[in-house]
Design a protein around this motif. Structure first.
Motif, PDB file in Angstrom:
ATOM      1  N   LEU A  71       0.838  -1.204   0.000  1.00 11.97           N
ATOM      2  CA  LEU A  71       0.000   0.000   0.000  1.00 11.97           C
ATOM      3  C   LEU A  71       0.873   1.255   0.000  1.00 11.97           C
ATOM      4  O   LEU A  71       0.639   2.198  -0.775  1.00 11.97           O
ATOM      5  CB  LEU A  71      -0.917  -0.020   1.223  1.00 11.97           C
ATOM      6  CG  LEU A  71      -1.897   1.144   1.389  1.00 11.97           C
ATOM      7  CD1 LEU A  71      -2.822   1.239   0.185  1.00 11.97           C
ATOM      8  CD2 LEU A  71      -2.709   0.971   2.672  1.00 11.97           C
ATOM      9  N   CYS A  74       2.520   1.811  -3.417  1.00 14.32           N
ATOM     10  CA  CYS A  74       1.608   2.371  -4.419  1.00 14.32           C
ATOM     11  C   CYS A  74       1.406   3.867  -4.202  1.00 14.32           C
ATOM     12  O   CYS A  74       1.409   4.658  -5.158  1.00 14.32           O
ATOM     13  CB  CYS A  74       0.263   1.643  -4.374  1.00 14.32           C
ATOM     14  SG  CYS A  74       0.319  -0.038  -5.031  1.00 14.32           S
ATOM     15  N   ALA A 392      -4.023   9.724  -3.645  1.00 13.38           N
ATOM     16  CA  ALA A 392      -4.587   8.843  -4.673  1.00 13.38           C
ATOM     17  C   ALA A 392      -5.650   9.556  -5.505  1.00 13.38           C
ATOM     18  O   ALA A 392      -5.673   9.449  -6.740  1.00 13.38           O
ATOM     19  CB  ALA A 392      -5.173   7.587  -4.016  1.00 13.38           C
ATOM     20  N   THR A 421      -4.665   2.377  -8.869  1.00 11.10           N
ATOM     21  CA  THR A 421      -4.969   3.518  -7.994  1.00 11.10           C
ATOM     22  C   THR A 421      -6.299   3.295  -7.283  1.00 11.10           C
ATOM     23  O   THR A 421      -6.435   3.559  -6.080  1.00 11.10           O
ATOM     24  CB  THR A 421      -5.018   4.824  -8.800  1.00 11.10           C
ATOM     25  OG1 THR A 421      -3.749   5.018  -9.453  1.00 11.10           O
ATOM     26  CG2 THR A 421      -5.282   6.015  -7.885  1.00 11.10           C
ATOM     27  N   THR A 424      -5.878   0.718  -4.593  1.00  5.52           N
ATOM     28  CA  THR A 424      -5.217   1.318  -3.428  1.00  5.52           C
ATOM     29  C   THR A 424      -6.211   2.114  -2.589  1.00  5.52           C
ATOM     30  O   THR A 424      -6.202   2.033  -1.351  1.00  5.52           O
ATOM     31  CB  THR A 424      -4.063   2.235  -3.884  1.00  5.52           C
ATOM     32  OG1 THR A 424      -3.162   1.488  -4.696  1.00  5.52           O
ATOM     33  CG2 THR A 424      -3.311   2.793  -2.688  1.00  5.52           C
TER      34      THR A 424
END
Length: 469
Positions: A71, A74, A392, A421, A424
């Protein structure tokens, strides 16, 4: 809301633009940013706090760290993508403003600043406690004062001083992790004196690899995910590097993989060398392992490492908070008086404003650690997740604009956009739900939601006033 990258405060200049560069002085080199990325999240949360995760998940803590680390990777990839397109001292606050409007930049910036100056107090107090144990004749408050003065002085001088401090702090932490991994692997294979090959026995014994099931793994994620906070500072620092675009791209690429290796590798070694039930409450699992394999003075060695880790985090948080509030002032979201820059390119008033609130936080932590300061700490406990979520969302909005208007700026790209995305974001939503359902994490989440709602309300009022003018 800004529909184009070239509109609004702090917008990205396109080719041929004459927009002025960031007023802060350069001075951070590639080695500074690389080590800042590596060392920024290797702190007391890993060396000491990981024990709580092991108690919850057993050997499954390796999976917990893989999930939390993936996580964080990302989020950093998204942030790296946006920061190579526009290196700015406000980093994700600037990106949020450009993607969603002034209210978003204001909210993310102030919440992150508040998070850093409150956590700064924890780090200063923790380091003072260790130093007081070495020299009991010097009171704890005096150590705090010394640390704050030293690092305030370092941050008020040229930015390269901050870079040098962090370079050597991070180098020591990285060396400690690598040394631990080497010693641990030698112990696992029975190479060290008086050790027998452990193999996989400790990973599958004592209730199996997942002694508390997947519930233990998810609880472990909640216990360790916030240890990855701190990576964001490397993108804030990129604005003051010699080559911001190339520097942040290299730092993000190298940091995310190596940090995941350090974290997951450390946990794998810890639960392989000893049964997970052998870990002692309140004692660093690193100390337990080093003691078990016969490393003399293991406790004192780790005390030194944790001490350095705390001072490193204090230094980085003071730097990050000062640059964030400076960026807010640049965009009219903080007092303009904070824009004063020294001849060496340092925003000294922003540094002093951040350290002043840091001093207040430290005093509250020393005087009322279980009441006033505890409420403040809870109020920022889950703010990092809100910041990550806004990163994000900002990346989802900005990526198509960059591809349309300045595709050459996409030096670093988010993997599998936009699908990963969205995944995430869904993972962060799941963490919020898990915190809400967890009795221990729920108060922290609710206090953090309250603090976030308050800042959002202030941002909304400012938006309404601006529209009436």
């Amino acid at each position: 809301m800004h529909d184009r990258l070239t509109s609004g405060p702090g917008a990205t200049p396109t080719a041929g633009s004459t927009e002025s560069a960031e007023p802060l002085a350069g001075g951070l080199k590639q080695r500074h940013l690389t080590m800042l990325g590596l060392g920024g999240v290797i702190g007391a949360g890993l060396f000491v706090g990981s024990g709580a995760g092991i108690a919850l998940a057993g050997p499954g803590i390796v999976v917990s760290y893989l999930i939390a680390g993936a996580l964080a990777m990302c989020v950093m990839r998204m942030l790296g993508e946006m920061s190579t397109a526009l290196p700015a001292s406000g980093s994700f606050s600037v990106h949020a403003e450009r993607a969603l409007g002034r209210w978003a930049g204001f909210s993310v910036g102030w919440l992150y600043w508040f998070l850093l100056v409150v956590v700064l107090a924890v780090e200063a107090t923790g380091a003072a406690q260790i130093a007081n144990g070495w020299l009991p004749s010097v009171p704890q408050w005096a150590w705090v004062l010394v640390f704050m003065i030293v690092f305030t002085g370092a941050n008020l001088a040229a930015v390269k001083n901050f870079g040098e401090f962090e370079f050597y702090f991070a180098a020591l932490k990285v060396f400690a992790i690598v040394a631990f991994l080497v010693l641990g692997l030698l112990a696992v294979f029975g190479v060290l004196p008086d050790t027998r090959p452990a193999g996989l026995a400790n990973l599958t014994g004592q209730g199996g690899f997942l002694p508390h099931g997947w519930q233990g793994v998810t609880s472990g994620v909640l216990a360790v995910i916030f240890a990855f906070g701190g990576l964001e500072v490397v993108t804030i620092a990129a604005a003051e590097s010699d080559d911001p675009v190339r520097s942040v791209a290299r730092a993000v690429r190298s940091a995310v993989y190596r940090i995941l290796f350090f974290y997951v590798g450390s946990m794998a070694v810890i639960v392989a060398v000893l049964p997970w039930t052998a870990q002692k409450a309140g004692l660093s699992p690193y100390v337990t392992v080093l003691d078990a394999i016969g490393i003399p003075s293991a406790g004192q060695i780790m005390n030194i490492v944790v001490f350095v880790a705390l001072l490193s985090a204090l230094n980085a948080n003071l730097y990050g908070s000062s640059r964030m509030v400076f960026s807010l002032a640049e965009r009219g979201e903080a007092p303009k008086a904070l824009l004063k820059v020294s001849g060496s390119g340092v925003p000294r008033r922003a540094v002093l404003a951040s350290v002043a609130f840091g001093f207040v936080s430290v005093l509250l932590n020393l005087k009322w650690p279980d009441s006033v300061f505890l409420y403040m700490l809870n109020a920022v406990g889950a703010v990092l997740l809100f910041v990550w979520a806004m990163i994000a969302v900002s990346q989802l909005r900005l990526r198509p604009r960059v591809e349309r208007e300045a595709p050459e700026r996409l030096v670093l790209r988010m993997w599998l956009f936009p699908g990963l995305t969205w995944v995430t974001l869904a993972a962060m939503a799941a963490v919020f739900v898990l915190m809400l359902l967890d009795d221990a994490a729920r108060p922290q989440l609710l206090w953090s939601l309250g603090a976030t709602a308050l800042v959002l309300a202030v941002a909304g009022v400012r938006e309404l006033r601006a529209r009436r003018v």
